[in-house]
Design a protein around this motif. Structure first.
Motif, PDB file in Angstrom:
ATOM      1  N   UNK A 146       0.825  -1.211   0.000  1.00 11.23           N
ATOM      2  CA  UNK A 146       0.000   0.000   0.000  1.00 11.23           C
ATOM      3  C   UNK A 146       0.858   1.261   0.000  1.00 11.23           C
ATOM      4  N   UNK A 147       1.954   1.239   0.745  1.00  8.14           N
ATOM      5  CA  UNK A 147       2.849   2.400   0.732  1.00  8.14           C
ATOM      6  C   UNK A 147       3.462   2.606  -0.648  1.00  8.14           C
ATOM      7  N   UNK A 148       3.756   1.506  -1.331  1.00  7.16           N
ATOM      8  CA  UNK A 148       4.295   1.615  -2.678  1.00  7.16           C
ATOM      9  C   UNK A 148       3.240   2.143  -3.643  1.00  7.16           C
ATOM     10  N   UNK A 189       8.677   6.737  -0.806  1.00  5.98           N
ATOM     11  CA  UNK A 189      10.037   6.222  -1.027  1.00  5.98           C
ATOM     12  C   UNK A 189      10.473   5.352   0.138  1.00  5.98           C
ATOM     13  N   UNK A 190      11.409   4.415  -0.076  1.00  5.57           N
ATOM     14  CA  UNK A 190      12.146   4.130  -1.313  1.00  5.57           C
ATOM     15  C   UNK A 190      11.565   2.944  -2.070  1.00  5.57           C
ATOM     16  N   UNK A 191      10.255   2.850  -2.165  1.00  2.00           N
ATOM     17  CA  UNK A 191       9.603   1.699  -2.782  1.00  2.00           C
ATOM     18  C   UNK A 191       9.398   1.926  -4.282  1.00  2.00           C
ATOM     19  N   UNK A 192       9.047   0.851  -4.993  1.00  2.00           N
ATOM     20  CA  UNK A 192       8.985   0.906  -6.450  1.00  2.00           C
ATOM     21  C   UNK A 192       7.962   1.905  -6.954  1.00  2.00           C
ATOM     22  N   UNK A 224      12.998  -3.037  -6.887  1.00  2.59           N
ATOM     23  CA  UNK A 224      12.816  -1.992  -7.890  1.00  2.59           C
ATOM     24  C   UNK A 224      12.873  -0.601  -7.282  1.00  2.59           C
ATOM     25  N   UNK A 225      12.461  -0.498  -6.003  1.00  2.00           N
ATOM     26  CA  UNK A 225      12.509   0.809  -5.353  1.00  2.00           C
ATOM     27  C   UNK A 225      13.902   1.203  -4.932  1.00  2.00           C
ATOM     28  N   UNK A 226      14.675   0.250  -4.411  1.00  2.00           N
ATOM     29  CA  UNK A 226      16.032   0.549  -3.938  1.00  2.00           C
ATOM     30  C   UNK A 226      16.990   0.727  -5.106  1.00  2.00           C
TER      31      UNK A 226
END
Length: 484
Positions: free
Chosen positions: A382-384, A389-392, A465-467
């Motif tokens: 849900x945060x993504x 950040x730092x998610x995709x 993918x976020x990092x």
């Protein structure tokens, strides 16, 4: 054209090897699914899993293959197709894992892999089709098995109602689209997208605009664009959570890929003012989806409206695909990220739904204490989706916003940024129920190795993918090369 050239261009079976593996496996499983009993009910899912892995191995080399035509110019073999087919296959694989655990030991267990594989073949074909007839065929192929997935539990009243709505809306939308495609054929005398693009240069703009509007209905239905979205909330809520997760990603990714190919090949240079039309649709879609999601008490309906809003963000990139060089990589990256985070959220909802029989927001109350692993996976998804950040999802939204600005739609980037702020409220509300409310029940969600693998793969992908967004963007950049 010589006989050898005809055979190479019109009967290139290697060009459809991944599709043949999946379609052949699905056809072979049809009789098997009818007679397997007991522990052998797991066999179709195991075969489908192996077929998907083989298909992914056959698809991967297309990422670096030079663009070419197959089957007399009706099918493309290019990195664009390779990238989106890999995304679709990955989505099917994760959905297969979740469906396997959800229906373990039930009469639906041997049947869902057949429908899933056939829908996957339809989605894969849509990414490569360069012929109007094949476009309609593959849209039907991705839609009809999806109807079956929603109605896996035939005695379920809400699933019956959802499937009927899904079928009726789908039949109407695709009929309207087929009518629009006949206008394109009438204006140009060709079924090939590139030939249509060349032939429309001197065509009457009013007829071109009408044809484009009708064709957009079919794509808009699959992508859940406003105002073609009305089926999605009822279908997502009526179907089981893993089936709804599949419907929320695989047909959508395929339709976006198909629309991009259609626009860049058949409607070059912004014919019928499609960049402006799509920009307005994007603004309406993301705004409507986010505002209505604020009022939802059902997790699956909330994710349905979230999915509508996410389609609006992606459409923002499609609107500038012909002007901004970074648009295609941004779209590819975001669709891959969207697939991971959306399937992760639906996998957790599936676990809760299987244990409690409910998808109400109250069903996940206190989940952080009862099941820390699934709760953390849901929170990260849900945060993504919200773009934290730092998610995709954060990197993907940045790429899309930059592309929109580069393409001359700065106003649309402002609208999107405002919508992202609004979306934080309903995503945060779900996380608050998970961690900051006392649980109503002591038992945790349903367990299963399929759920665990699906959540593990999706969570790892969302974090990875976020990092390291450069890695995902690099793959999406490879997939930005398509046959024109």
């Amino acid at each position: 054209m010589t006989g050898g050239q005809t055979m190479g261009g019109c009967m290139d079976l290697g060009a459809v090897a991944p599709e043949m593996v999946l379609a052949g496996s699905a056809l072979a499983l049809v009789p098997v699914a009818g007679w397997v009993r007991g522990r052998w009910r797991r066999l179709p899912a195991a075969v489908a899993l192996l077929a998907l892995l083989v298909a992914m191995g056959l698809t991967a080399p297309m990422l670096t293959a030079p663009p070419r035509e197959a089957f007399c110019g009706t099918y493309a073999v290019d990195p664009f197709r390779g990238f989106y087919q890999l995304v679709i296959e990955a989505g099917a694989l994760v959905s297969l894992l979740a469906l396997g655990s959800h229906f373990r030991g039930s009469e639906q267990e041997p049947h869902h892999p057949v429908a899933l594989l056939m829908a996957t073949v339809g989605g894969m074909g849509l990414t490569a089709a360069t012929d109007l007839g094949l476009i309609i065929l593959f849209l039907q192929m991705v839609s009809f098995p999806s109807y079956l997935l929603v109605l896996l539990v035939r005695s379920d009243g809400p699933a019956q109602e959802a499937t009927l709505k899904y079928f009726l809306y789908g039949a109407a939308a695709l009929a309207v689209m087929a009518y629009g495609l006949t206008f394109l054929f009438g204006l140009t005398g060709s079924l090939n997208l590139r030939a249509i693009g060349a032939g429309l240069a001197g065509a009457d703009r009013a007829w071109v605009a009408l044809a484009f509007g009708l064709v957009l209905v079919g794509y808009g239905f699959e992508m859940t664009l406003v105002p073609f979205h009305v089926w999605a909330p009822d279908v997502f809520q009526g179907g089981t959570a893993p089936a709804s997760g599949f419907v929320s990603v695989v047909p959508k990714v395929a339709a976006f890929a198909g629309l991009i190919r259609f626009l860049l090949a058949a409607m070059p240079d912004g014919l019928a003012a499609w960049p402006t039309v799509l920009a307005l649709l994007a603004a309406a879609t993301m705004t409507f989806g986010n505002l209505v999601a604020l009022r939802q008490a059902s997790l699956k309906r909330l994710l349905a409206y979230s999915s509508i809003a996410q389609a609006g963000y992606v459409l923002m990139g499609v609107a500038v695909a012909g002007q901004a060089p970074d648009a295609l990589p941004a779209i590819g990256y975001y669709l891959a990220a969207y697939l991971l985070m959306n399937l992760s959220a639906f996998a957790v909802v599936a676990q809760v739904e299987r244990m409690t029989g409910s998808d109400a927001l109250a069903a996940i109350r206190g989940l952080g204490r009862r099941a820390p692993g699934p709760a953390a996976a849901l929170a990260l998804a849900l945060l993504s989706l919200a773009g934290v950040p730092p998610l995709a999802g954060f990197a993907g939204k940045v790429f899309l916003l930059v592309a929109a600005i580069e393409g001359g739609f700065a106003w649309l980037a402002v609208v999107a940024a405002a919508n992202m702020a609004v979306a934080l409220f309903y995503y945060a509300a779900v996380i608050a129920e998970t961690y900051f409310r006392d649980p109503d029940r002591a038992e945790g969600p349903a367990s299963g190795s399929g759920y665990a693998w699906a959540l593990g793969l999706c969570t790892a992908g969302t974090l990875g993918l976020g990092i390291a967004p450069g890695l995902g963007r690099g793959l999406a950049q490879l997939g930005a090369t398509l046959l024109r």
